[in-house]
Motif scaffolding. Structure first.
Motif, PDB file in Angstrom:
ATOM      1  N   SER A 132       0.848  -1.183   0.000  1.00  0.00           N
ATOM      2  CA  SER A 132       0.000   0.000   0.000  1.00  0.00           C
ATOM      3  C   SER A 132       0.883   1.232   0.000  1.00  0.00           C
ATOM      4  N   ARG A 133       0.432   2.271  -0.716  1.00  0.00           N
ATOM      5  CA  ARG A 133       1.200   3.525  -0.734  1.00  0.00           C
ATOM      6  C   ARG A 133       1.126   4.240   0.607  1.00  0.00           C
ATOM      7  N   GLY A 134       0.011   4.069   1.283  1.00  0.00           N
ATOM      8  CA  GLY A 134      -0.133   4.680   2.597  1.00  0.00           C
ATOM      9  C   GLY A 134       0.251   3.691   3.684  1.00  0.00           C
ATOM     10  N   ARG A 135      -0.528   3.703   4.741  1.00  0.00           N
ATOM     11  CA  ARG A 135      -0.287   2.776   5.853  1.00  0.00           C
ATOM     12  C   ARG A 135      -0.826   1.404   5.470  1.00  0.00           C
ATOM     13  N   GLY A 136       0.063   0.481   5.248  1.00  0.00           N
ATOM     14  CA  GLY A 136      -0.349  -0.847   4.828  1.00  0.00           C
ATOM     15  C   GLY A 136      -0.919  -1.659   5.984  1.00  0.00           C
ATOM     16  N   THR A 137      -1.572  -2.742   5.646  1.00  0.00           N
ATOM     17  CA  THR A 137      -2.114  -3.649   6.653  1.00  0.00           C
ATOM     18  C   THR A 137      -0.986  -4.427   7.308  1.00  0.00           C
ATOM     19  N   GLU A 138      -0.982  -4.455   8.630  1.00  0.00           N
ATOM     20  CA  GLU A 138       0.051  -5.160   9.379  1.00  0.00           C
ATOM     21  C   GLU A 138      -0.573  -6.299  10.171  1.00  0.00           C
ATOM     22  N   LEU A 139       0.104  -7.409  10.196  1.00  0.00           N
ATOM     23  CA  LEU A 139      -0.350  -8.553  10.979  1.00  0.00           C
ATOM     24  C   LEU A 139       0.870  -9.256  11.562  1.00  0.00           C
ATOM     25  N   ASP A 140       1.113  -9.011  12.835  1.00  0.00           N
ATOM     26  CA  ASP A 140       2.266  -9.575  13.525  1.00  0.00           C
ATOM     27  C   ASP A 140       1.837 -10.755  14.391  1.00  0.00           C
ATOM     28  N   ILE A 141       2.826 -11.539  14.802  1.00  0.00           N
ATOM     29  CA  ILE A 141       2.577 -12.769  15.559  1.00  0.00           C
ATOM     30  C   ILE A 141       3.353 -12.714  16.867  1.00  0.00           C
ATOM     31  N   GLY A 142       2.663 -12.986  17.963  1.00  0.00           N
ATOM     32  CA  GLY A 142       3.314 -12.977  19.264  1.00  0.00           C
ATOM     33  C   GLY A 142       3.020 -14.245  20.044  1.00  0.00           C
ATOM     34  N   PHE A 143       3.896 -14.534  20.993  1.00  0.00           N
ATOM     35  CA  PHE A 143       3.718 -15.666  21.902  1.00  0.00           C
ATOM     36  C   PHE A 143       3.443 -15.138  23.296  1.00  0.00           C
ATOM     37  N   GLN A 144       2.537 -15.810  24.001  1.00  0.00           N
ATOM     38  CA  GLN A 144       2.300 -15.485  25.406  1.00  0.00           C
ATOM     39  C   GLN A 144       1.769 -16.724  26.111  1.00  0.00           C
ATOM     40  N   ALA A 145       2.473 -17.139  27.162  1.00  0.00           N
ATOM     41  CA  ALA A 145       2.000 -18.266  27.954  1.00  0.00           C
ATOM     42  C   ALA A 145       0.763 -17.833  28.724  1.00  0.00           C
ATOM     43  N   TYR A 146      -0.220 -18.701  28.800  1.00  0.00           N
ATOM     44  CA  TYR A 146      -1.450 -18.307  29.483  1.00  0.00           C
ATOM     45  C   TYR A 146      -1.293 -18.452  30.993  1.00  0.00           C
ATOM     46  N   PRO A 147      -1.920 -17.579  31.767  1.00  0.00           N
ATOM     47  CA  PRO A 147      -1.825 -17.655  33.220  1.00  0.00           C
ATOM     48  C   PRO A 147      -2.725 -18.762  33.784  1.00  0.00           C
ATOM     49  N   PRO A 148      -2.408 -19.249  34.990  1.00  0.00           N
ATOM     50  CA  PRO A 148      -1.225 -18.971  35.799  1.00  0.00           C
ATOM     51  C   PRO A 148       0.004 -19.652  35.208  1.00  0.00           C
ATOM     52  N   LEU A 149       1.177 -19.118  35.486  1.00  0.00           N
ATOM     53  CA  LEU A 149       2.386 -19.572  34.823  1.00  0.00           C
ATOM     54  C   LEU A 149       3.001 -20.822  35.452  1.00  0.00           C
ATOM     55  N   ALA A 150       2.320 -21.412  36.430  1.00  0.00           N
ATOM     56  CA  ALA A 150       2.884 -22.595  37.077  1.00  0.00           C
ATOM     57  C   ALA A 150       3.041 -23.747  36.095  1.00  0.00           C
ATOM     58  N   HIS A 151       2.252 -23.731  35.020  1.00  0.00           N
ATOM     59  CA  HIS A 151       2.309 -24.819  34.043  1.00  0.00           C
ATOM     60  C   HIS A 151       3.420 -24.645  33.030  1.00  0.00           C
ATOM     61  N   PHE A 152       4.021 -23.431  32.975  1.00  0.00           N
ATOM     62  CA  PHE A 152       4.911 -23.105  31.867  1.00  0.00           C
ATOM     63  C   PHE A 152       6.366 -23.319  32.247  1.00  0.00           C
ATOM     64  N   THR A 153       7.053 -24.174  31.494  1.00  0.00           N
ATOM     65  CA  THR A 153       8.485 -24.402  31.653  1.00  0.00           C
ATOM     66  C   THR A 153       9.157 -24.202  30.309  1.00  0.00           C
ATOM     67  N   PRO A 154      10.051 -23.221  30.179  1.00  0.00           N
ATOM     68  CA  PRO A 154      10.708 -22.990  28.895  1.00  0.00           C
ATOM     69  C   PRO A 154      11.442 -24.232  28.411  1.00  0.00           C
TER      70      PRO A 154
END
Length: 239
Positions: A202-224
């Motif tokens: 787009s010549r102007g502000r193009g459409t952006e779609l980014d991707i992120g990661f986030q562990a869901y709470p509570p974090l007791a279940h999450f081990t990197p």
């Protein structure tokens, strides 16, 4: 990869369509409308990994509509914006977004299915698209980019085999790298990848779609990955 899904056969006028939804739903994955706000797709490892599989399945299923309900996902503090569902459809199918409300009303009684994806084939066709983008990023044909549209609180991504394959690899990369990011262990959302390059210029502000990661709470279940799982602390009655 094998994905559990549910298959529907709704009709819109004279035409019947095959619609596939993931089961269970991606409860910890959220998508913000990229046509109104900054588009942001954020999820946990399971959600992003299964979504990558759904993009791969869509790449090789030109006669199937992939519907991913995300509006009813568990709310997150971030991102702020309008939540939308996601529909993946091949450009050759010719499904217009205005037809979707009639089809969505027909998603009542589905049949359990198991769909399979081929990661090597997906990676090969994704590499073809990335190579083409490197050489002709400003002159890609319409079929060389994913066409976005929003209707009835649903983001429609209309693409082709290689574009959906490229999106699958990028989302899969976010599922793998997100848990390793520094802020992930604290529950922060981590920007990992983007689908913006697959969208129209787009010549102007193009459409952006980014991707992120986030562990869901509570974090007791999450081990990197690479770190041993936390052992439960012994109770007072434990030896």
């Amino acid at each position: 990869m094998r994905l559990r899904a549910e298959e529907f056969r709704p009709r819109a006028g004279r035409y019947a369509f095959r619609v596939v939804q993931p089961r269970p739903a991606l409860r910890h994955t959220t998508l913000v409308d990229p046509m109104r706000d900054w588009g942001y797709l954020v999820g946990d490892h399971d959600g992003l990994a299964r979504l990558a599989g759904l993009f791969s399945f869509a790449a090789y299923s030109p006669h199937t509509v992939v519907h991913v309900p995300l509006r009813q996902s568990i709310p997150r503090d971030f991102p702020q914006g309008v939540p939308v569902d996601l529909v993946l459809v091949h450009q050759t199918l010719g499904l217009r977004p205005s037809t979707w409300p009639a089809l969505r009303r027909g998603l009542a009684q589905g049949v359990p299915r198991t769909v399979r994806t081929d990661e090597r084939r997906t990676a090969r066709h994704a590499a073809d698209w990335e190579d083409l983008w490197e050489r002709r990023w400003d002159r890609l044909p319409r079929t060389g980019r994913v066409q976005p549209a929003v209707h009835a609180r649903t983001l429609f991504l209309s693409g082709a085999r290689d574009t959906f394959a490229a999106a699958s690899v990028r989302i899969g990369g976010a599922a793998g790298s997100g848990p390793l990011a520094k802020g992930a262990v604290k529950g922060y959302d981590v920007l990992c990848a983007s689908l913006t390059a697959l969208l129209p210029l787009s010549r102007g502000r193009g459409t952006e779609l980014d991707i992120g990661f986030q562990a869901y709470p509570p974090l007791a279940h999450f081990t990197p990955p690479g770190r041993s799982a936390r052992r439960r602390r012994p109770t007072a009655a434990s030896p």
